[in-house]
Design a protein around this motif. Structure first.
Motif, short mmCIF file in Angstrom:
data_model
loop_
_atom_site.label_atom_id
_atom_site.label_comp_id
_atom_site.label_asym_id
_atom_site.label_seq_id
_atom_site.Cartn_x
_atom_site.Cartn_y
_atom_site.Cartn_z
N TRP A 163 7.31 10.32 7.72
CA TRP A 163 6.85 10.54 6.25
C TRP A 163 6.24 11.96 6.23
O TRP A 163 5.98 12.50 7.11
CB TRP A 163 6.08 9.48 5.81
N ARG A 164 5.78 12.33 5.09
CA ARG A 164 5.28 13.76 5.22
C ARG A 164 4.27 13.87 3.79
O ARG A 164 4.24 13.13 2.94
CB ARG A 164 6.46 14.68 4.27
N TYR A 165 3.11 14.43 4.33
CA TYR A 165 1.95 14.56 3.48
C TYR A 165 2.31 15.83 2.79
O TYR A 165 3.25 16.54 3.15
CB TYR A 165 0.58 14.68 4.23
N THR B 121 -8.28 1.69 -5.60
CA THR B 121 -9.39 2.13 -6.52
C THR B 121 -9.77 3.48 -6.47
O THR B 121 -10.27 4.12 -7.51
CB THR B 121 -10.45 1.02 -6.76
N HIS B 122 -9.90 4.01 -5.31
CA HIS B 122 -10.68 5.48 -5.25
C HIS B 122 -9.73 6.64 -6.05
O HIS B 122 -10.33 7.51 -6.14
CB HIS B 122 -10.73 5.84 -3.75
N HIS B 123 -8.51 6.06 -6.29
CA HIS B 123 -7.72 7.15 -7.24
C HIS B 123 -8.41 7.25 -8.79
O HIS B 123 -8.16 8.25 -9.39
CB HIS B 123 -6.38 6.94 -7.19
N TYR B 124 -9.12 6.02 -9.01
CA TYR B 124 -9.42 6.27 -10.53
C TYR B 124 -11.18 6.16 -10.59
O TYR B 124 -11.66 6.67 -11.51
CB TYR B 124 -9.05 5.00 -11.28
N HIS C 24 3.64 6.42 -4.89
CA HIS C 24 3.71 6.57 -6.38
C HIS C 24 2.52 7.55 -6.94
O HIS C 24 2.72 8.16 -7.61
CB HIS C 24 3.38 5.42 -7.08
N MET C 25 1.36 7.66 -6.24
CA MET C 25 0.26 8.37 -6.36
C MET C 25 0.34 9.97 -5.92
O MET C 25 -0.59 10.59 -6.16
CB MET C 25 -1.18 7.86 -6.03
N LEU D 149 0.95 -1.24 0.06
CA LEU D 149 0.08 -0.03 0.10
C LEU D 149 0.89 1.36 -0.15
O LEU D 149 0.66 2.30 -0.82
CB LEU D 149 -0.95 -0.12 1.01
N GLU D 150 1.95 1.12 0.84
CA GLU D 150 2.75 2.18 0.65
C GLU D 150 3.62 2.76 -0.69
O GLU D 150 3.53 3.89 -1.02
CB GLU D 150 4.01 2.25 1.74
#
Length: 264
Positions: free
Chosen positions: A209-211, A148-151, A83-84, A77-78
């Motif tokens: 990590w960073r948003y 899938t929510h990205h698409y 990547h997205m 998932l990471e």
């Protein structure tokens, strides 16, 4: 208050792995570690901690198997989320795969470690647990929606509603100092998700990590992330629950309190 103190002590013991990760993040944020990249050092500490927990029997081999499964789920998932562009790991390291340090999988695995530890230490039991096939389909739906929510349409609110419906009759029993308590399982998901959100704020503050909104300076993680952790907690909990259910089904003397479907 006495019972609350006992409960807090057992919870603290169950959080050994997550606390180790947070301490490592804090220390490496304040002190430069020579001869090794920060992300690589954190990975090394996670590996050593996992080995020591097995050697000193803090975790069983069955629990380690569950943790490894969630490590793979979390790392996959990471890689996809980075990547997205959902968040990033800006520091360099030898242990980064597709822009994601391998220690990130241990942050997800630490949630599973907490689940296993709390289950054993608090003697958790589930009453009126739904059919395994229904639980499995819900878990698959939750996990793939993160991708899938990205698409396509984000159906997380439908999944949340389905969770409350499916587990409407399910209660979790836990024992504190020989006294048994119970609460709706869905409420426990929400509470754990809330505390993970607090932990996420601590982790991002120490640069785990960073948003995107934290690139220039640190900001509080959006409260909406609690819903994401609520769903992710369900996946980790159900993996542990299915393992417990499977082991009980193989036991010659399964525990079944008051004739109900109660998994211990």
């Amino acid at each position: 208050m006495k019972q609350l103190v006992y409960f807090g002590i057992e919870q603290a013991k169950a959080c050994l792995f997550p606390v180790t990760i947070f301490l490592t993040l804090a220390i490496t944020r304040m002190i430069d570690i020579p001869f090794i990249a920060r992300y690589d050092f954190i990975l090394l500490i996670c590996l050593v901690t996992q080995v020591l927990m097995v050697i000193f029997k803090v975790e069983t081999w069955d629990e380690v198997k569950v943790i490894c499964v969630f490590h793979i789920i979390g790392l996959s998932l990471e890689i996809y989320k980075v990547h997205m562009g959902s968040w990033s790991y800006p520091e360099s390291a030898y242990s980064k795969v597709f822009g994601v340090p391998l220690y990130s999988g241990f942050m997800y695995a630490s949630v599973a470690s907490y689940m296993c530890q709390a289950w054993r230490r608090l003697n958790l039991k589930l009453e009126h647990f739904p059919p395994n096939w229904l639980v499995f389909l819900l878990s698959i739906g939750i996990y793939f929606n993160f991708y899938t929510h990205h698409y396509i349409v984000d159906v997380r609110w439908i999944l949340k509603l389905a969770t409350f419906i499916i587990f409407f009759k399910t209660f979790v029993y836990f024992t504190v100092n020989e006294r048994e308590y119970k609460m709706p399982l869905s409420l426990s998901f929400l509470l754990i998700g809330f505390f993970i959100w607090i932990a996420e704020n601590i982790a991002t503050f120490f640069g785990a990590w960073r948003y995107p909104n934290q690139q220039a300076h640190w900001e509080l993680v959006h409260i909406g992330k609690i819903s994401s952790w609520f769903l992710l907690v369900i996946i980790s909990f159900l993996i542990v629950a299915l393992l417990k259910h499977f082991k009980e089904s193989r036991s010659p003397h399964p525990i079944n309190k008051m004739g109900t479907n109660k998994i211990s």
